[in-house]
Write an enzyme that holds these catalytic residues in place. Structure first.
Site, mmCIF file in Angstrom:
data_model
loop_
_atom_site.group_PDB
_atom_site.id
_atom_site.type_symbol
_atom_site.label_atom_id
_atom_site.label_comp_id
_atom_site.label_asym_id
_atom_site.label_seq_id
_atom_site.Cartn_x
_atom_site.Cartn_y
_atom_site.Cartn_z
ATOM 1 N N LYS A 115 0.845 -1.196 0.000
ATOM 2 C CA LYS A 115 0.000 0.000 0.000
ATOM 3 C C LYS A 115 0.886 1.253 0.000
ATOM 4 C CE LYS A 115 -3.992 1.879 2.599
ATOM 5 N NZ LYS A 115 -4.832 1.714 3.795
ATOM 6 N N SER A 127 -9.832 1.936 2.898
ATOM 7 C CA SER A 127 -8.929 2.694 2.049
ATOM 8 C C SER A 127 -7.924 1.848 1.277
ATOM 9 C CB SER A 127 -8.170 3.699 2.907
ATOM 10 O OG SER A 127 -7.298 3.022 3.795
ATOM 11 N N SER A 141 -10.119 -0.488 6.979
ATOM 12 C CA SER A 141 -9.492 -0.264 5.672
ATOM 13 C C SER A 141 -8.874 -1.503 5.021
ATOM 14 C CB SER A 141 -8.420 0.821 5.771
ATOM 15 O OG SER A 141 -9.015 2.084 5.798
#
Lengths: 478, 477
Positions: free
Chosen positions: A71, A147, A171
């Protein structure tokens, strides 16, 4: 079978038996990314990435040669890490996050292109990225959740073998549910946060996206453990998680919280979750109804504490040392312009909310009150876990929604984390496991929560369910 | 109307741990700018602080020495403000649960002692240093993240003298604990002063001003004297004191307004989520208590008791721990019960040699036994005069391994008390100074000292002045 579509444990076996080479695997995944990412957009800065890897530099560990996608908020030395925010454009960290170091030590092939995310992890749809949204591989018109939507979509679309994400209020789990993959948020303190660009320090936790439970165990074996660089990481021995993946769940006590099955929940999701619970019962689990009475306060508490911490953590992005700097004639104007131009709308909203909550005269009514309610929420879990081994809930109240559907309604968006936030507030480990599909072929996730540092129970329950069902075999048609 | 000042002091002491308070960077003074930095103290994205336990221990030590209650539960908080020397735009400090609180420090002014109340002492990280050029500024992050202990008094100091005394004692105690150099020039001790005045006898507080840019204890005292006058004058003119921060201009000897409190910021303190709270056990506190050495006040009393020395001498001897240890070693090595000669030789000749060499007394490496031998040679055996003794001491400071006796022998400095060998020199002096000799004969006995001086000069200080005087008296009176 294409290599990119396999799990890490299958690939590790093939690599070990010299059936395939690390180069083969790398090219297969790279090719898949090249072919499919233009539609999915799971990755960012793809054009600048180096497909060639010097495989000789990889260590010979448990993940030797396995590609891992990261990420965009986890620091990788020398590779851009921008939290999908303009304000960090061009930022190349001078150091590796502890998880990256551990992955490298284990021989992992860390991709230099990062996975897409909501700016600074602020969001539940990956629409708040300065690079534009990621598309759900199951339906390209829909969001992958957020997210960590990029990591989830990459694993779901076979553009990644393993992926790392972060979970502050759901997330990892919510996008895992939306994309039909396994997503784990470990116990707070189980995995070092050093090198994770902080959103809310007391809630953030790095976790995993995998195609099945066994892969989650393999990845957790590598990234878990105390880190002297993170004072909030806990010095508790790390078990071999693979040991819990094959066990049965006879006699496992599972609690179903009544507060999680209320109005606003998609009836289709509800039905699928209850089918999953029935399956767990069939497998020998003892299912009982429980109550977590302070559940309804989780979302407001989260949006006070999370934004308060975020407003503080994001204070450092001022254009002085790194990232974006707006041209200006004096210091104060430079700060203002840099932050005004560098942060997206949701980041600004949260900074304002958090600044307000911490301001003189409001602190007691908001921040302090929220801290107290957080303790009540934690106490709810403590008392339930006195006679439950784990708790099962839906991961999200709906399946993946359409891109743009909730973009203009932040409150609606915030509610998509309603089932996941409590685990962050109480620091507990939680996992989302695929448990079926809606009529329009959108995945549904089953969330399992356990006691602090009892990831083993999550793996045990998750893998028993996984073995008894075939959901993980389903692939989106890209 | 008569006014009295009320003063509170905020002192920042840089703790001399080897590494910074939340990372492993060196704290060495004087390195090139931005060479002692890492992602953590530079506040890079993703980094986390980890507490330097020694800094915590040092803070507890100071708290205990200042008679504070050391809290068993302590935590860090974030203080927010934007400034380019603060890379995270927040400072890790302590807000509502400082490491120690409610202490006191005894001060003595004009022979009267009282206890100045200390409100709190908390640990925080230092900011960087800004260097301002003509049309740009540079920032050096070497200092960023160095451990600072902020020690805050109550508004419980009532004169500039008392403030000066408080600082002197505080510095001395902290130096004794060996946790900071307390060097204002190097910025390892910094002080801000809060001052207000009120009609004498009143208990409430007047409007205060805060004085910054104080570079010495003298500056603290002078600026307070200035501010007290300014406050009283302002009030007497029927005007109101504005609550503000003022900068001390040492050259011009006055304060100037920097900013008023109306612009005061909301620091939005909240608990530092990256550092779990600390529980300091009673055992730990007791353990640290045991490491606290004898502090200046106790040492003064003991020196007076054990060595029979006057308070004045003792205070000078124990000014720093190193000097006190140095003195004590020499006092002990001196066999006589009366230790006064040792004290005299340290605070007299030795101190002036140190002053000339611009060093501390303890840095003069004359071994204790050599030093004592010299005192014996002068005071008891009278092998050399006091004057020669001082000259020998100076030589010894340059070559500490050489004994006094050796120097005296090599340089032929031994005092001449033998009358026969002195007669010749005395004859010559009387001959060359007939007028003075006549004066003495005619009753101006004071002039005899001039002749003694001439003999000393001729013998290059070697003659025993007492013997010379005796002979001259016999001859001329």
């Amino acid at each position: 079978m294409e290599l990119y579509s396999l799990t890490a444990h299958e690939l590790i076996k093939k690599l070990g038996e010299k059936e395939i080479s690390v180069e083969d695997l790398n090219s297969s995944v790279r090719k898949r990314i090249q072919d499919k990412d233009p539609q999915v957009k799971a990755y960012v800065r793809l054009s600048g990435s180096k497909a060639a890897v010097d495989f000789k530099t990889l260590n010979n560990g448990p993940l030797a040669g396995i590609p891992v996608s990261i990420k965009d908020n986890i620091c990788t030395q020398g590779y851009n890490t921008e939290c999908c925010s303009k304000i960090l454009s061009g930022f190349k960290p001078p150091y590796d996050a502890t998880v990256i170091q551990k992955l490298k030590n284990a021989g992992a092939n860390i991709l230099d292109t990062k996975t897409n995310m909501d700016e600074f992890a602020f969001g539940s749809s990956t629409e708040n990225s300065c690079f534009g949204p990621t598309h759900n591989p199951w339906d390209l018109d829909r969001v992958p959740g957020g997210s960590s939507g990029g990591s989830a979509a990459a694993v779901a679309g076979d553009e990644a073998i393993l992926a790392i994400g972060s979970d502050t209020g759901g997330s990892i789990r919510q996008p895992a549910a939306f994309c039909g993959v396994v997503g784990l948020k470990p116990t707070y303190g189980r995995v070092s946060r050093y090198g994770l660009i902080a959103f809310a320090s007391s809630l953030d936790q790095i976790g995993t996206f995998t195609k099945d439970i066994e892969d989650a165990c393999i990845l957790m074996n590598v990234i878990s453990g105390h880190d002297p660089m993170d004072a909030t990481s806990v010095d508790i021995p790390v078990p071999d998680y693979l040991g819990s993946a094959g066990k049965d769940i006879k006699g496992l006590k599972i609690g179903i919280p009544k507060e999680y099955f209320v109005e606003g929940m998609d009836p289709e999701v509800k039905k699928i979750i209850f089918e999953a619970v029935a399956k767990l019962k069939d497998l020998g689990a003892i299912v009982k109804d429980i109550s977590l009475p302070h559940t309804e306060y989780a979302v407001p508490v989260y949006y006070i504490l999370g934004t308060a911490e975020a407003s503080s953590n994001l204070a450092r992005f001022d254009g002085v040392q790194y990232g974006y700097r707006a041209k200006s004639t004096n210091l104060i104007a430079m700060y203002k312009k840099t932050r005004g131009e560098g942060f997206g709308q949701e980041a600004k909203r949260r900074i304002l909310l958090g600044t307000f909550a911490l301001s003189h005269g409001y602190y007691d009514a908001y921040y302090l009150k929220a801290l107290k309610v957080r303790t009540l929420i934690k106490n709810d879990f403590d008392s339930v876990f006195k006679d439950c081994d784990c708790i099962v809930t839906p991961t999200a109240p709906t399946t993946a929604f359409k891109i743009g559907e909730k973009a203009e309604n932040p409150l609606q968006m915030y509610l998509s984390d309603i089932y996941t936030i409590s685990a962050n507030l109480s620091g507990l480990p939680a996992i989302s496991v695929p448990c079926g599909f809606s009529k329009n072929r959108l995945p549904v996730g089953l969330q399992i929560l356990a006691k602090a540092f009892d990831e083993e129970t999550l793996f045990r329950a998750g893998s028993a369910y996984e073995r008894a069902t075939q959901w993980r075999k389903e692939k989106p048609k890209l | 109307m008569e006014y009295e000042p009320v003063i509170g002091l905020e002192v920042h002491v840089q703790l001399k741990t080897r590494t910074k308070v939340f990372c492993g960077c060196s704290t060495e003074y004087g390195a090139s700018p931005n060479t002692q930095v890492c992602p953590v103290c530079l506040g890079f994205p993703g980094v986390l602080p980890v507490l330097n336990c020694l800094a915590l221990e040092y803070s507890i030590k100071v708290g205990l020495a200042l008679n504070c209650t050391v809290q068993e539960f302590t935590k860090f908080d974030r203080k927010h403000y934007y400034y380019p020397d603060l890379p995270k735009n927040l400072q890790i400090s302590q807000y509502d649960l400082p490491i120690s609180k409610d202490g006191f420090l005894e001060v003595t002014v004009d022979g009267k002692s009282r206890k100045v109340k200390i409100r709190r002492a908390h640990l925080e990280e230092d900011a960087g240093k800004l260097i301002h050029e003509d049309n740009f500024s540079l920032v050096d992050f070497n200092r960023t993240g160095q451990p600072l202990l902020e020690i805050v008094t109550e508004p419980d100091i009532f004169s500039p003298e008392e403030a000066y005394e408080y600082l002197t004692n505080l510095k001395s105690i902290i130096q004794y604990l060996e946790v900071s150099d307390c060097d204002m020039e190097k910025g390892t001790l910094r002080c801000d002063a809060n001052i207000s005045v009120r009609p004498k006898g009143q208990t409430g507080l007047g409007t205060k001003s805060e004085i910054k840019n104080l570079n010495s204890f003298k500056a603290v005292r002078d600026s307070l004297v200035y501010e007290i006058e300014r406050h009283i004058e302002t009030i007497n003119n029927g005007e109101k004191i504005v609550q503000e921060t003022r900068l001390w201009d040492d050259k011009k000897g006055r304060t100037v307004s920097m900013r008023s409190k109306e612009e005061a910021k909301d620091y939005r303190y909240f608990p530092e989520p990256d550092l779990p709270p600390f529980i300091i056990s009673k055992e730990k506190i007791e353990g640290i208590k045991k490491t606290i050495p004898e502090l200046p006040k106790e040492k003064i009393l003991r020196f007076m008791r054990e060595y029979g020395l006057p308070e004045y001498d003792t205070k000078i001897l124990v000014s720093t721990k190193e000097n006190a240890d140095y003195a004590e070693k020499r006092l002990k090595a001196f066999p006589d019960k009366d230790k006064k000669p040792v004290a005299n030789w340290i605070i007299g000749p030795l101190a002036s040699i140190a002053a000339n060499l611009k060093c501390e007394i303890y840095q003069i490496k004359i071994p204790a036994n050599n030093f004592i031998e010299l005192i014996n040679l002068v005071e008891k055996k009278q092998v050399i005069s006091n004057l020669t003794g001082k000259a020998v001491l100076e030589k010894m400071a340059g070559m500490p391994e050489k004994s006094a006796a050796k120097i005296i022998e090599e340089e032929n400095l031994a005092q001449v008390s033998d009358e026969a060998s002195l007669e010749k020199e005395i004859d010559a002096v009387i001959k060359t100074n007939p007028k003075v000799a006549e004066d003495v004969k005619s009753g101006k006995t004071n002039s005899i000292m001039f002749l003694v001086g001439q003999v000393m000069k001729k013998t290059r200080g070697k003659a025993n002045p007492k013997v010379v005087q005796e002979i001259l008296k016999r001859r001329l009176v």
